[in-house]
Design a protein around this motif. Structure first.
Motif, PDB file in Angstrom:
ATOM      1  N   MET A   1       0.835  -1.210   0.000  1.00  0.00           N
ATOM      2  CA  MET A   1       0.000   0.000   0.000  1.00  0.00           C
ATOM      3  C   MET A   1       0.870   1.260   0.000  1.00  0.00           C
ATOM      4  N   ALA A   2       1.928   1.245   0.812  1.00  0.00           N
ATOM      5  CA  ALA A   2       2.823   2.397   0.877  1.00  0.00           C
ATOM      6  C   ALA A   2       3.509   2.619  -0.468  1.00  0.00           C
ATOM      7  N   SER A   3       3.840   1.540  -1.149  1.00  0.00           N
ATOM      8  CA  SER A   3       4.477   1.652  -2.455  1.00  0.00           C
ATOM      9  C   SER A   3       3.529   2.284  -3.471  1.00  0.00           C
ATOM     10  N   LYS A   4       2.273   1.860  -3.462  1.00  0.00           N
ATOM     11  CA  LYS A   4       1.275   2.435  -4.372  1.00  0.00           C
ATOM     12  C   LYS A   4       1.057   3.921  -4.082  1.00  0.00           C
ATOM     13  N   LEU A   5       1.015   4.272  -2.783  1.00  0.00           N
ATOM     14  CA  LEU A   5       0.820   5.663  -2.406  1.00  0.00           C
ATOM     15  C   LEU A   5       2.010   6.521  -2.836  1.00  0.00           C
ATOM     16  N   SER A   6       3.216   6.013  -2.632  1.00  0.00           N
ATOM     17  CA  SER A   6       4.398   6.803  -3.015  1.00  0.00           C
ATOM     18  C   SER A   6       4.464   6.979  -4.530  1.00  0.00           C
ATOM     19  N   LYS A   7       4.024   5.985  -5.292  1.00  0.00           N
ATOM     20  CA  LYS A   7       3.997   6.119  -6.748  1.00  0.00           C
ATOM     21  C   LYS A   7       2.994   7.193  -7.165  1.00  0.00           C
ATOM     22  N   ALA A   8       1.823   7.227  -6.495  1.00  0.00           N
ATOM     23  CA  ALA A   8       0.821   8.228  -6.810  1.00  0.00           C
ATOM     24  C   ALA A   8       1.337   9.642  -6.505  1.00  0.00           C
ATOM     25  N   ILE A   9       2.085   9.771  -5.417  1.00  0.00           N
ATOM     26  CA  ILE A   9       2.646  11.087  -5.062  1.00  0.00           C
ATOM     27  C   ILE A   9       3.708  11.485  -6.088  1.00  0.00           C
ATOM     28  N   ARG A  10       4.560  10.542  -6.507  1.00  0.00           N
ATOM     29  CA  ARG A  10       5.622  10.856  -7.476  1.00  0.00           C
ATOM     30  C   ARG A  10       5.043  11.269  -8.827  1.00  0.00           C
ATOM     31  N   THR A  11       4.020  10.562  -9.283  1.00  0.00           N
ATOM     32  CA  THR A  11       3.479  10.843 -10.610  1.00  0.00           C
ATOM     33  C   THR A  11       2.512  12.030 -10.603  1.00  0.00           C
ATOM     34  N   GLY A  12       2.011  12.420  -9.435  1.00  0.00           N
ATOM     35  CA  GLY A  12       1.013  13.477  -9.344  1.00  0.00           C
ATOM     36  C   GLY A  12       1.543  14.827  -9.323  1.00  0.00           C
TER      37      GLY A  12
END
Length: 68
Positions: free
Chosen positions: A57-68
């Motif tokens: 879950m943390a990995s998915k969240l960090s990816k969303a923050i990086r791409t956003g």
């Protein structure tokens, strides 16, 4: 299983090889971890499974923050 030879018998893990006694005979094998199936089904690995899910879950969240 390979049997240990010599007068000194080892018990434990050394350089990725596990040495242990079994029915009075000292054996050795390659030290391995638990399988994926065992982690997903065995109640003893409930904490490991929860930690893996949290990390995912943390990995998915960090990816969303990086791409956003």
């Amino acid at each position: 299983m390979p049997k240990q030879k010599g007068i000194i018998k080892i018990h434990g893990t050394l350089n990725g090889i596990c040495y242990y006694p079994l029915h009075g005979v000292y054996l050795s094998r390659v030290a391995t971890g638990p399988s994926r199936k065992r982690i997903l089904t065995d109640p003893a690995f409930a904490n490991v499974k929860a930690n893996n899910q949290e990390f995912g879950m943390a990995s998915k969240l960090s990816k969303a923050i990086r791409t956003g």
